[in-house]
Design an enzyme around this catalytic site. Structure first.
Site, PDB file in Angstrom:
ATOM      1  N   CYS A   1      -1.038  -4.245   3.879  1.00  0.00           N
ATOM      2  CA  CYS A   1      -2.044  -5.295   3.843  1.00  0.00           C
ATOM      3  C   CYS A   1      -1.406  -6.592   3.368  1.00  0.00           C
ATOM      4  CB  CYS A   1      -3.200  -4.912   2.922  1.00  0.00           C
ATOM      5  SG  CYS A   1      -2.662  -4.532   1.246  1.00  0.00           S
TER       6      CYS A   1
ATOM      7  N   HIS B   1       5.013  13.671   7.025  1.00  0.00           N
ATOM      8  CA  HIS B   1       4.794  15.101   6.771  1.00  0.00           C
ATOM      9  C   HIS B   1       5.231  15.859   8.018  1.00  0.00           C
ATOM     10  CE1 HIS B   1       3.138  18.378   4.419  1.00  0.00           C
ATOM     11  NE2 HIS B   1       2.598  18.865   5.524  1.00  0.00           N
TER      12      HIS B   1
ATOM     13  N   SER C   1       0.840  -1.204   0.000  1.00  0.00           N
ATOM     14  CA  SER C   1       0.000   0.000   0.000  1.00  0.00           C
ATOM     15  C   SER C   1       0.870   1.246   0.000  1.00  0.00           C
ATOM     16  CB  SER C   1      -0.999   0.026   1.159  1.00  0.00           C
ATOM     17  OG  SER C   1      -1.934   1.059   0.923  1.00  0.00           O
TER      18      SER C   1
END
Length: 405
Positions: free
Chosen positions: A85, A70, A65
């Site tokens: 996943c 940030h 994924s």
């Protein structure tokens, strides 16, 4: 369609990170790469952006994924998002832990959310600022009926039913709930021939009433879709065959898909009387909600008018816990205004309190219930005479309300 995989999504907030590190694109990208590789996930590509005058975003595209960083150097805050996943699903938590070690924050806040068709959470509102989270290992039903959002899923409490995120019943606790709601009413009522159940879509209350000796049970629920799905998927209450028989009127139970308000009006016109009437609906809300009208004085008054001599109105009344007892206080005031004899029962599950109202005066209703419980054809597993005596002591806050009145 929700994907069949199960994934882990980590949301992390790191505070007090070194200001220089927060603005160092190279070190941050390397830290993210190292943590992901060490966690056993596959990095496909990494992109980044350096902002002016400061701040960095790093995004890693993974076979499993994605992951991102940030930063806000001016406050020393770093926000991290890792979702993985498949066979490496749990790598998300390991990667976030490794990244935490690399960035050495002064404060850490992390949340882990399971995602995918076979893993989900229900966030049940309890009170202002309070939520209970249910982990569902399997979602069996997720449907929007004409009246509610309905979920049936497998939890640590067995197969469980949720309505608009409120837990309605679970496989392991439903007997405790239903016996607390029904057995005191059976023991208090003068007779037990005709019973009216309003709500209780699982069908347990109707079946229990027949087992207690009722010759006729009218079960009224407005939500046909919910009742049918419960019969199909819950391991307690109606089976599809039971429900079909109740719809045909074959046997003691008669199923009516109708608004409770309208059904009461028709029963009143027909002169029907009930020995026990049970209101078993989703919890009354402190805020406005459509079903609240079935808890209010006008509806309770109409129920009272349909009671036979010595008949009992039973209603789910709320929770005695101080931070969520507003609806219990409302119910207590209404019952005290409408009935000469009012008996509470607080379940062993502390969240549940039920109220039982009788129009006639009964000198010692609790002793009457304790004497008669052993005579019932239905043998309760979670309520006995000692439990009745204990549970019939109303919370102190309710006694204070009665004293002021």
């Amino acid at each position: 369609m929700t994907a069949d995989f199960t994934g882990w999504h980590v949301l992390a907030e790191f505070g007090g990170v070194d200001v220089a590190l927060c603005d160092d694109l190279g070190r941050l990208e390397q830290a993210l790469r190292d943590s992901l590789l060490a966690a056993g996930v596959t990095v496909c590509e990494v992109v980044h952006k350096k902002f002016e005058p400061h701040g960095v975003t790093v995004l890693a595209l993974l076979s499993e994924s994605h992951a991102s960083i940030h930063t806000y150097p001016e406050s020393g805050d770093v926000f991290v998002d890792v979702f993985t996943c498949g066979s490496a699903g749990s790598g998300a938590t390991k990667a976030a832990d490794l990244l935490r070690d690399a960035l050495a924050p002064e404060s850490v806040h992390m949340e882990v959310v399971q995602r995918g068709h076979n893993a989900r959470r229900v966030h049940e509102p309890l009170g202002a600022g309070l939520t209970r989270v249910w982990d569902l290992s399997e979602v069996i039903v997720d449907a929007r009926t004409p009246f509610q959002h309905m979920v049936i899923g497998r939890t640590e409490q067995g197969v469980s039913l949720f309505s608009d995120d409120d837990r309605q019943s679970t496989e392991f606790s439903q007997l405790t709930y239903h016996e607390a709601m029904l057995v005191p009413a059976y023991a208090l009522a003068a007779e037990l021939d005709n019973v009216l159940i309003i709500g209780s879509g699982e069908g347990v209350a109707s079946q229990m009433s027949v087992a207690a000796g009722a010759g006729r049970v009218d079960h009224v629920d407005i939500d046909r879709m919910e009742v049918e799905l419960c019969a199909r998927h819950l391991p307690y209450g109606y089976t599809p065959a039971d429900l079909a028989a109740a719809e045909r009127g074959d046997g003691a139970i008669r199923m009516h898909f109708a608004d409770g308000w309208d059904f009461l009006a028709e029963a009143e016109s027909a002169g029907t009387r009930y020995d026990v009437i049970v209101i078993d609906l989703p919890d009354e809300r402190v805020e406005q909600a459509q079903h609240n009208r079935l808890y209010e004085t006008e509806f309770l008054t109409r129920c009272r008018s349909l009671l036979a001599a010595g008949g009992v109105l039973a209603a789910q009344a709320g929770c005695p816990t101080m931070w969520r007892n507003e609806t219990l206080k409302r119910s207590w005031r209404r019952f005290a205004d409408l009935f000469t004899t009012v008996v509470p029962y607080g379940s062993d599950e502390h969240e549940w309190t039920f109220l039982f109202g009788v129009t006639e005066y009964i000198d010692d209703p609790v002793e009457r219930m304790c004497r008669r419980i052993g005579e019932l054809p239905y043998r309760a597993e979670t309520v006995d005479a000692r439990a009745l005596r204990r549970g019939a002591v109303e919370p102190h806050g309710l006694r204070r309300l009665a004293a002021r009145a």
